[in-house]
Enzyme design. Sequence first.
Site, PDB file in Angstrom:
ATOM      1  N   SER A 113       0.850  -1.194   0.000  1.00  0.00           N
ATOM      2  CA  SER A 113       0.000   0.000   0.000  1.00  0.00           C
ATOM      3  C   SER A 113       0.880   1.236   0.000  1.00  0.00           C
ATOM      4  O   SER A 113       1.754   1.397   0.855  1.00  0.00           O
ATOM      5  CB  SER A 113      -0.876   0.012   1.251  1.00  0.00           C
ATOM      6  OG  SER A 113      -1.403   1.312   1.433  1.00  0.00           O
ATOM      7  N   HIS A 147      -1.190  -1.305  -4.276  1.00  0.00           N
ATOM      8  CA  HIS A 147      -2.485  -1.075  -3.619  1.00  0.00           C
ATOM      9  C   HIS A 147      -2.623   0.422  -3.338  1.00  0.00           C
ATOM     10  O   HIS A 147      -1.793   1.017  -2.653  1.00  0.00           O
ATOM     11  CB  HIS A 147      -2.507  -1.885  -2.322  1.00  0.00           C
ATOM     12  CG  HIS A 147      -3.778  -1.829  -1.550  1.00  0.00           C
ATOM     13  ND1 HIS A 147      -4.833  -2.680  -1.778  1.00  0.00           N
ATOM     14  CD2 HIS A 147      -4.159  -1.042  -0.509  1.00  0.00           C
ATOM     15  CE1 HIS A 147      -5.814  -2.422  -0.914  1.00  0.00           C
ATOM     16  NE2 HIS A 147      -5.434  -1.423  -0.130  1.00  0.00           N
ATOM     17  N   ASP A 191      -4.967   3.352  -1.785  1.00  0.00           N
ATOM     18  CA  ASP A 191      -6.056   3.583  -0.832  1.00  0.00           C
ATOM     19  C   ASP A 191      -6.711   4.941  -1.076  1.00  0.00           C
ATOM     20  O   ASP A 191      -6.105   5.985  -0.842  1.00  0.00           O
ATOM     21  CB  ASP A 191      -5.515   3.522   0.604  1.00  0.00           C
ATOM     22  CG  ASP A 191      -5.134   2.113   1.010  1.00  0.00           C
ATOM     23  OD1 ASP A 191      -6.009   1.232   0.941  1.00  0.00           O
ATOM     24  OD2 ASP A 191      -3.962   1.891   1.380  1.00  0.00           O
ATOM     25  N   MET A 238      -9.572   7.444   0.110  1.00  0.00           N
ATOM     26  CA  MET A 238     -10.411   7.716   1.293  1.00  0.00           C
ATOM     27  C   MET A 238     -11.058   9.085   1.142  1.00  0.00           C
ATOM     28  O   MET A 238     -10.422  10.031   0.682  1.00  0.00           O
ATOM     29  CB  MET A 238      -9.560   7.713   2.564  1.00  0.00           C
ATOM     30  CG  MET A 238      -8.764   6.446   2.781  1.00  0.00           C
ATOM     31  SD  MET A 238      -7.943   6.482   4.378  1.00  0.00           S
ATOM     32  CE  MET A 238      -6.885   5.018   4.232  1.00  0.00           C
ATOM     33  N   HIS A 254      -8.315   0.513  -3.783  1.00  0.00           N
ATOM     34  CA  HIS A 254      -9.176   0.191  -2.633  1.00  0.00           C
ATOM     35  C   HIS A 254      -9.952   1.446  -2.268  1.00  0.00           C
ATOM     36  O   HIS A 254      -9.383   2.384  -1.711  1.00  0.00           O
ATOM     37  CB  HIS A 254      -8.304  -0.293  -1.468  1.00  0.00           C
ATOM     38  CG  HIS A 254      -9.063  -0.590  -0.211  1.00  0.00           C
ATOM     39  ND1 HIS A 254      -8.439  -0.730   1.016  1.00  0.00           N
ATOM     40  CD2 HIS A 254     -10.391  -0.774   0.025  1.00  0.00           C
ATOM     41  CE1 HIS A 254      -9.346  -0.980   1.940  1.00  0.00           C
ATOM     42  NE2 HIS A 254     -10.541  -1.005   1.368  1.00  0.00           N
ATOM     43  N   MET A 284     -12.266   3.434  -0.114  1.00  0.00           N
ATOM     44  CA  MET A 284     -12.912   3.586   1.196  1.00  0.00           C
ATOM     45  C   MET A 284     -13.726   4.869   1.131  1.00  0.00           C
ATOM     46  O   MET A 284     -13.378   5.893   1.724  1.00  0.00           O
ATOM     47  CB  MET A 284     -11.851   3.614   2.296  1.00  0.00           C
ATOM     48  CG  MET A 284     -11.271   2.225   2.569  1.00  0.00           C
ATOM     49  SD  MET A 284      -9.671   2.295   3.366  1.00  0.00           S
ATOM     50  CE  MET A 284      -8.664   2.592   1.926  1.00  0.00           C
ATOM     51  N   MET A 320     -10.852  -6.822   5.531  1.00  0.00           N
ATOM     52  CA  MET A 320     -10.030  -5.881   6.301  1.00  0.00           C
ATOM     53  C   MET A 320      -9.641  -6.532   7.620  1.00  0.00           C
ATOM     54  O   MET A 320     -10.489  -7.074   8.333  1.00  0.00           O
ATOM     55  CB  MET A 320     -10.805  -4.588   6.577  1.00  0.00           C
ATOM     56  CG  MET A 320     -11.070  -3.717   5.363  1.00  0.00           C
ATOM     57  SD  MET A 320      -9.587  -3.210   4.480  1.00  0.00           S
ATOM     58  CE  MET A 320      -8.669  -2.331   5.765  1.00  0.00           C
ATOM     59  N   ASP A 326      -5.918  -6.978   4.352  1.00  0.00           N
ATOM     60  CA  ASP A 326      -5.362  -5.614   4.368  1.00  0.00           C
ATOM     61  C   ASP A 326      -5.446  -5.076   5.787  1.00  0.00           C
ATOM     62  O   ASP A 326      -6.542  -4.951   6.345  1.00  0.00           O
ATOM     63  CB  ASP A 326      -6.183  -4.755   3.400  1.00  0.00           C
ATOM     64  CG  ASP A 326      -5.717  -3.308   3.310  1.00  0.00           C
ATOM     65  OD1 ASP A 326      -4.663  -2.974   3.873  1.00  0.00           O
ATOM     66  OD2 ASP A 326      -6.439  -2.514   2.648  1.00  0.00           O
TER      67      ASP A 326
HETATM   68  C1  DX5 Z   1      -6.082   1.013   5.830  1.00  0.00           C
HETATM   69  C2  DX5 Z   1      -5.689   0.798   4.395  1.00  0.00           C
HETATM   70  C3  DX5 Z   1      -4.527  -0.106   4.262  1.00  0.00           C
HETATM   71  C4  DX5 Z   1      -3.282   0.430   4.935  1.00  0.00           C
HETATM   72  C5  DX5 Z   1      -2.523  -0.716   5.448  1.00  0.00           C
HETATM   73  O1  DX5 Z   1      -7.346   1.545   5.912  1.00  0.00           O
HETATM   74  O2  DX5 Z   1      -6.750   0.224   3.658  1.00  0.00           O
HETATM   75  O3  DX5 Z   1      -4.273  -0.459   2.914  1.00  0.00           O
HETATM   76  O4  DX5 Z   1      -2.448   1.168   4.088  1.00  0.00           O
HETATM   77  O5  DX5 Z   1      -1.457  -0.250   6.203  1.00  0.00           O
HETATM   78  P1  DX5 Z   1      -0.641  -1.204   7.195  1.00  0.00           P
HETATM   79  O6  DX5 Z   1      -0.074  -2.307   6.372  1.00  0.00           O
HETATM   80  O7  DX5 Z   1       0.365  -0.304   7.785  1.00  0.00           O
HETATM   81  O8  DX5 Z   1      -1.645  -1.737   8.205  1.00  0.00           O
HETATM   82 ZN    ZN Z   2      -6.273  -0.674   1.673  1.00  0.00          ZN
END
Ligand code: DX5
Ligand code: ZN
Length: 220
Positions: free
Chosen positions: A9, A32, A34, A36, A65, A67, A136, A174
């Site tokens: 990520s 990956h 993210d 948000m 991904h 969110m 998750m 994840d």
């Molecule tokens: C969290 C994200 C993850 C995050 C994981 O909401 O969806 O992808 O980057 O980070 P680590 O591996 O540090 O838990």
């Molecule tokens: Zn993620």
Amino acid sequence: MGHPRINPSILSADFANLASELERIHTADGVHVDVMDNHFVPNLTLGLPVVQALHSVAKLPIDVHLMIENADRWAPEYAQLGVDSVTFHAEASAAPIRLARELHAAGSKASMALRPATPIEPYLDMLGELDMVLLMTVEPGFGGQKFLDLVLPKIKRTRAAIEGTGKPIALQVDGGISRDTILRAAEAGADVFVAGSAVYSAPEPSAEIDVLRNLALGGH
Ligand code: DX5
Ligand code: ZN
């Protein structure tokens, strides 16, 4: 169950230098990303223009991904960028079957994510619509959180249900994936592993990816 894949990520990467941060993970199986929106999760990262820019320079497949709320409205726009895979959250989609079909029609893989407390059981009959399920293993929103062992039974049940479909549906985990936790997730049945802080805090991210993949292989 597929060969283990590691998708780092970039949430833990240097956002001012994303192109060179991609070079540091050239041994990965995918990237990956993210997204948000500060509504579905209490954090704000990046959106369509940055994903498009990443897609134009990335040599690895991009695994988005989302969110975000209102996934039905926004997820197809990410698929239209030409990324490999788009993951929406079940909790943010009013019509996940229609959405999965729209993602396929737009040319991407369709993947659905569940927060740690969301059960897989209501979705078992639609697994065949998906290329991947993301479970998750932390509450989504931030990198660097602790892996939630309470998700392990759901990983096992989801793996069993995937085997029942006879289809090559990937099972991604994840959150909190590290040298300490990846084998547990692999033994439970995960085959795609997202790792943010574990990869980007390592002195040599590309080497850490190989370490993590080998540890996951030890589970089979
Ligand atoms: C969290 C994200 C993850 C995050 C994981 O909401 O969806 O992808 O980057 O980070 P680590 O591996 O540090 O838990
Ligand atoms: Zn993620």
